[in-house]
Design an enzyme around this catalytic site. Structure first.
Site, short mmCIF file in Angstrom:
data_model
loop_
_atom_site.label_atom_id
_atom_site.label_comp_id
_atom_site.label_asym_id
_atom_site.label_seq_id
_atom_site.Cartn_x
_atom_site.Cartn_y
_atom_site.Cartn_z
N ARG A 148 0.75 -1.15 -0.06
CA ARG A 148 0.14 -0.03 -0.18
C ARG A 148 0.88 1.20 -0.04
O ARG A 148 1.81 1.22 0.95
CB ARG A 148 -1.06 -0.10 1.17
CG ARG A 148 -0.54 -0.05 2.68
CD ARG A 148 -1.60 0.26 3.54
NE ARG A 148 -1.36 -0.25 4.88
CZ ARG A 148 -0.42 0.12 5.65
NH1 ARG A 148 0.44 1.40 5.44
NH2 ARG A 148 -0.06 -0.22 7.02
N HIS A 207 -2.03 3.16 6.65
CA HIS A 207 -3.06 2.24 6.79
C HIS A 207 -4.36 2.84 6.68
O HIS A 207 -5.09 2.21 6.01
CB HIS A 207 -2.88 1.51 8.19
CG HIS A 207 -3.80 0.62 8.65
ND1 HIS A 207 -4.19 -0.43 7.86
CD2 HIS A 207 -5.06 0.90 9.43
CE1 HIS A 207 -5.30 -1.09 8.39
NE2 HIS A 207 -5.86 -0.07 9.35
N TYR A 261 6.14 2.82 11.34
CA TYR A 261 6.78 1.57 11.40
C TYR A 261 7.46 1.24 9.88
O TYR A 261 7.74 0.29 9.85
CB TYR A 261 5.65 0.63 11.46
CG TYR A 261 4.37 0.90 10.60
CD1 TYR A 261 4.44 0.72 9.35
CD2 TYR A 261 3.35 1.93 11.00
CE1 TYR A 261 3.28 0.93 8.64
CE2 TYR A 261 2.43 2.24 10.29
CZ TYR A 261 2.18 1.84 9.11
OH TYR A 261 1.29 2.06 8.22
C1 LIG Z 1 -11.02 -8.78 14.25
C2 LIG Z 1 -10.37 -7.22 13.91
N1 LIG Z 1 -9.47 -7.00 14.70
C3 LIG Z 1 -8.64 -5.83 14.51
C4 LIG Z 1 -9.01 -4.94 13.61
C5 LIG Z 1 -8.33 -3.58 13.42
N2 LIG Z 1 -7.80 -3.59 12.16
C6 LIG Z 1 -8.42 -2.96 11.14
S1 LIG Z 1 -7.33 -3.08 9.57
C7 LIG Z 1 -6.26 -4.04 10.71
C8 LIG Z 1 -5.04 -4.42 9.77
C9 LIG Z 1 -5.55 -5.30 8.66
O1 LIG Z 1 -4.33 -5.84 7.85
P1 LIG Z 1 -4.62 -6.67 6.65
O2 LIG Z 1 -5.35 -7.79 6.90
O3 LIG Z 1 -3.14 -6.96 6.50
O4 LIG Z 1 -5.18 -5.62 5.70
P2 LIG Z 1 -4.62 -4.46 5.33
O5 LIG Z 1 -5.03 -3.08 6.15
O6 LIG Z 1 -3.10 -4.43 5.31
O7 LIG Z 1 -5.12 -4.05 3.89
C10 LIG Z 1 -6.44 -4.09 12.04
C11 LIG Z 1 -5.88 -4.69 12.94
C12 LIG Z 1 -10.42 -5.41 12.88
N3 LIG Z 1 -10.82 -4.26 12.29
N4 LIG Z 1 -10.72 -6.22 13.08
#
Ligand SMILES: Cc1ncc(C[n+]2csc(CCOP(=O)(O)OP(=O)(O)O)c2C)c(N)n1
Ligand SMILES: Cc1ncc(C[n+]2csc(CCOP(=O)(O)OP(=O)(O)O)c2C)c(N)n1
Ligand SMILES: [Mg+2]
Ligand SMILES: [Mg+2]
Lengths: 327, 332, 327, 332
Positions: free
Chosen positions: D240, D244, D252
């Site tokens: 990305r 985030h 980070y």
């Molecule tokens: C069950 C749950 N735990 C934590 C979160 C908080 N959270 C939202 S996005 C995220 C990171 C997601 O990482 P990834 O699956 O790699 O997707 P990316 O954001 O990199 O596209 C987190 C920890 C959430 N929304 N749902």
């Protein structure tokens, strides 16, 4: 004479964590982004640098796994974990580890286990974070026997209650309302603890009692101030801990005023507001001079649009209206 | 087998017999209505608990399951306390509050049976974390079934142990059924051990009816964990000789299948044959073990039978450990 | 004139499932041991033989996965899943799919999704099944907006309500108390439906209202019968559905009797009993002639030992005592 | 590339551009305070959604994530409705009730973004089950991140799809971060695709910055699913380009790392170069696509800006679909 500093709610929590970690090597912090990032609301800022990756553990998205890890670590007595669930809305992916494991272990094992674990989590609406990031689900935790449930409203309470929670030998759900993080207040630099189970009368009054939690305490105080101008004297009771609940302070206030409004950001059905109302009609029936009023959101998910969300969240107008209706 | 001391071999034999005898007697007591609730017995699977536990110290931890009596016995749990617990007596390990699905003996590192399938897996990970951060060389072992390996805590727990390199060994007791669902309908792979690859950890499958085979595989995994080299996933192929719970009509499998296993793959019989064949023990020695164990079990039953019931007031005790101001128990 | 048959609660449910499956090919049943085994309480008996493995699906232990599968299948409109959660106590491993997904999808998508799914599950104590297999957690489902929550007490209600639930276009949590499965009652052979949101006055009376759910309905009726001998007239209201709740019937009964006892096997704090008590003190305050009495288990996990469990479950003695206290 | 029609190639280009343009504009609107709440943008990852969606029909289903705009656009979702939703307007896809994390367009099989990481995975399995039981040859695709692959629904959902042999394709967008946690701290394996082995299904890793590579891999998996041969797990390695969420301080990772990816692995630039190099399109054609797309996005923004707010009463609507006797909404 030392002037007491003003710091934010988030800083107060950070001080409590720092103090406990410095005092007791068994205290560890775990959760998503609690390390390098310092927590997405900054509550764990600086701890990673100070205590290192062994004691400030960034976890993958595996809430059931890492909450359960906290439970197991606590059960051995080897650690006193402070686990962060990023939003209270995520309880659904880890709830079993909380209410069937942490909450019941001591009882099922005949009093032989101590689950000294704190689950810190974030609740509350007001930021257009929509239906899955804005809930206030404390009633669900309070429903299940075996969990202590803490919900501070001020920086002072936040620090003292978090210290007590970490030092407590039972599982504690520590709920932080996101609208409060930036709120400032006087907080002593030295550590202190506030016992779990003691309500705080945030404002004394004689005409009506408002029992309010977390962010709703501030709205209720605002209403109380407004109403004072009209000669209406409102008492605002902040239970501070949902479990254990300081029934005496609540009942005594109702006995004094004869009138009760409960203000809570949780959902209305089977919630904390109905809990307090039931308490009143069971334990203070003879003192009650009017119907108990309840001010909560409607029984709908939290809407996204600011227009809808501000209608959803209990407003000072709605609180004031409820008070006036039973005067 | 040659490198294993006779003392250890006899310990293994005795433990398997003890579990067997325990479970057979529990079945009878359940049928007589003396033990209430659900009981899930471990008959047929004894070699798994025993082969693993032979490598553990008292200070090591285990987490167990709804089918937990075998783990408890082999880890050295107090069987008077557990028997009294099964009866619901005040002297029980949980003062009668837990029952079969919630037996624990924290004094010997038995962190508890669990009524939630998979529920105990992360607790072992937590124990492993505690061990590591306290600089100890103990290990934690999570026992669970084939059914549990499809559940969330398997995935999340093992992955955590892997990235944190914790001293945890995951032991899947693949008894080929999740109540009525046979293993080949739960997964399209041939062995749960293959799932080790998903977490970058060793995965080993072993004959769970051969206590020495289990012993060897567990030994390697546990030593690896103690050396700080991280977790291992072990699958022990086994079979439960009785129903899922007592009272199970077992419509999902044939009598022949069950009989085949009992006849050809009874872990105690197989071990006994080996011990005798190699001339390590005599039939008399083995018989005296049976006698000793039977006596022990009967004493535990007697203890349980004679123990008092909890008093009604006790229902309100043991929720919280610390005294707190305010209402802990709601009284309307 | 046809004599109405008596069948058990479990058989009544089975008939409802069979009828819906025969009528609508979109109806499928999923869960652990629902197929060959016929459900561990026999509710799905015979369906596997009749409808085959495609429509009666035995799942692995993956509640979040298969409940979520039900939600997704319903969202497409391609199926109307009836998913079985073997014990309500297991909600913790799948709760997110229920309260954040099924319950909120329609709202979050602006009314564009229909989640026509029923989650059948089993509650209740009385079998020494201990802390993780004996709970009554309906309040948790009722707390969260977006779920309908059904809790029948008789075979007749069970059949009619299950048919309505399967035909409903919203997610329904259908809760069966295990002590009721063997209870027999008159049930017509032909299909019929009972609307969700209609309470049933199981017994009319004028001195006091008991609102009771599931197995507690029977205990309350027993108490009412006993008290009649002493000339005390008790009205027993069975809400049948917790959400939607038939507020009118409950409030009208309270207005008539002026007195309320709520009997529920759920935990006391933030539970369904407090919900009804709050309703009373809010909507029928002027009619209330005595404190509202609540009869629930204590705020402890469910104990295993029969001695303790029978103390834990609300007994007819405790219900009778509560009634007498406010006479 | 040779076998792909020019029309399809241009569609892919246009979709990637449309996503990019959409996201860049959303970032601006968010910074201006016009879009409230959390937004997670898809800039840099466009080739994944587009390479997959090029193989889907309108009747196929997808489930999306918190980072869902790209999926929505590429699946053919109505961008006026989604833009209005981002603004919280009455004309939004969710009437302003959902916002960025809950955008859906059921008319084109977009079963919704999700605020719960992993939450949508089983919904795709459910769609697959519906497809199979209705005898259709459609497929369902679940998109999710690297972080999500450690979550329960990944494990439980994929295993279910495998044993039921459902027409589902699991696409893991491994953008190498779970907010601040880098992929190498989430798992000890090298690729999420290795987890296919745990479920007995093919696992394929592909360069997620190369739309044609994604297209090929997805094509095979989707055709396999349509033929009734069951699920596939695809990992697309991607990155990305933005934080985030909007507002992320990105402590980070280094600026250099981000710049390297933007410079060397921009999926649109790479595809553009290829198209021009092979002489399939002219620069003018590409420019006109940008123009067209920009106009479309501006129209959507205009629509959103000019749309009315929902009225306050609407907060109570859309909870339940069927009329019911009794109280639906509690009013004190
Ligand atoms: C069950 C749950 N735990 C934590 C979160 C908080 N959270 C939202 S996005 C995220 C990171 C997601 O990482 P990834 O699956 O790699 O997707 P990316 O954001 O990199 O596209 C987190 C920890 C959430 N929304 N749902
Ligand atoms: C989360 C959860 N789901 C379902 C159950 C009901 N249940 C109890 S034991 C069991 C089967 C367990 O199978 P397996 O893990 O193979 O262990 P086994 O009984 O074969 O030893 C099931 C489905 C449960 N206790 N917990
Ligand atoms: Mg098994
Ligand atoms: Mg990622």
């Amino acid at each position: 004479m030392a002037v007491v500093r003003e710091i934010t709610f988030a800083q107060a929590l950070n001080e409590a964590l720092d103090y406990e970690m410095s005092k007791d090597p068994k205290v560890v912090v775990m959760g998503e982004d609690v390390g390098v990032y310092g927590g997405i609301y900054g509550v764990t800022a600086g701890l990673y640098d100070k205590y290192g990756p062994e004691r400030v553990i960034d976890t993958p998205i595996a809430e059931s796994g890492f909450v359960g890890t906290g439970v197991g670590a606590a059960a051995t007595g080897l650690l006193r974990p402070v686990v962060e669930l990023m939003f209270i809305d995520f309880l659904g992916v880890t709830f079993d580890q909380i209410y069937n494991q942490a909450a019941k272990m001591r009882y099922m094992f005949g009093g032989k286990a101590k689950i000294s674990m704190v689950l810190r989590t974030v609740c509350g609406a007001g930021f257009s974070a929509a239906a899955q990031h804005s809930q206030s689900l404390h009633a669900i935790f309070a429903h299940v026997p075996g969990l202590k449930v803490v919900m501070p409203s001020t920086p002072y309470d936040a620090k003292g209650l978090l210290i007590s929670s970490i030092e407590d030998d039972d599982p504690v759900i520590f709920i932080e309302h996101k609208a409060l993080y930036a709120v400032k207040g006087e907080v002593p630099e030295e550590p202190y603890s506030i016992p779990l189970g003691e309500a705080d009368v945030k404002r004394e009054g004689k005409d009506v009692t408002i029992v309010a939690t977390a962010a709703m305490v501030h709205k209720s105080l605002e209403v109380a101030e407004n109403l004072e101008k009209d000669g209406i004297s409102v008492e605002v009771v902040d239970p501070r801990t949902i479990v254990p609940l300081d029934v005496d302070t609540i009942i005594n206030s109702i006995k004094k005023t004869g009138k009760l409004v409960v203000v809570d950001e949780g959902y209305p059905r089977c919630g904390f507001a109905t809990d307090v109302a039931a308490l009143a009609v069971n334990k203070a029936f003879d003192s009650l001079k009017a119907p108990v009023k309840i001010v909560t959101p409607p029984a709908t998910p939290v809407p996204f649009s600011p227009v809808l969300e501000s209608e959803w969240i209990p407003s000072t107008e709605k609180i004031e209206k409820a008070v006036r209706e039973i005067l | 087998m040659e490198e294993i001391s006779k003392e250890m071999l006899l310990w293994m034999y005795e433990m398997m017999v003890k579990i067997r005898e325990h479970e057979e007697r529990v079945a009878e007591l359940f049928a007589q209505g003396k033990i209430p609730g659900f009981v899930h017995l471990y008959v047929g699977e004894e070699a798994v608990a025993v082969g693993v536990m032979a490598n553990l110290r008292k200070e090591d931890y285990i987490t167990s399951t709804h089918r937990g009596h075998g783990h408890y016995v082999a880890k050295g749990g107090d069987i008077k306390a557990s028997m009294a617990e099964l009866f619901g007596k005040k002297t029980g390990s949980g003062k009668g509050k837990g029952g079969s699905m919630h037996i624990a003996d924290l004094d010997v590192g038995e962190l508890g049976a669990n009524g939630i399938v998979g529920g105990g897996i992360p607790h072992a990970v937590g124990a492993g974390l505690g061990i590591k951060l306290n600089g100890l060389d103990n290990v934690a072992v999570a026992f669970f079934g084939d059914g549990a390996s499809n559940q969330q805590n398997f995935h999340e727990g093992i992955n955590l142990a892997s990235i944190l390199k914790l001293p945890v060994v995951f032991v899947c007791e693949n008894n080929q059924y999740q109540i009525s669902l046979s293993y080949d309908k739960q997964q399209t792979i041939k062995s749960v051990a293959e799932r080790g690859k998903a977490y970058g950890i060793p995965g080993v499958s072993v004959d769970g009816q051969d206590v020495l085979a289990v012993y060897e595989v567990a030994k390697e995994a546990i030593e690896r964990a103690r050396r700080g080299e991280g977790p291992t996933l072990i699958e022990a192929k086994t079979y439960r000789f009785r129903g899922h719970f007592e009272g199970d009509p077992q419509v999902y499998r044939s009598k022949e299948e069950v009989e085949w296993w009992k006849k050809n793959k009874d872990p105690i019989k197989l071990f006994e044959e080996k011990l005798l064949e190699k001339g390590i023990v005599t039939k008399e020695e083995l018989d005296s073990i049976w006698e000793k164990v039977k006596k022990e079990i009967e004493e535990a039953i007697k203890f349980a039978e004679e123990s008092p019931w909890p008093s009604k007031e006790e229902v309100l005790e043991d929720v919280f450990s610390t005294p707190t101001k305010g209402v802990l128990v709601w009284q309307w």
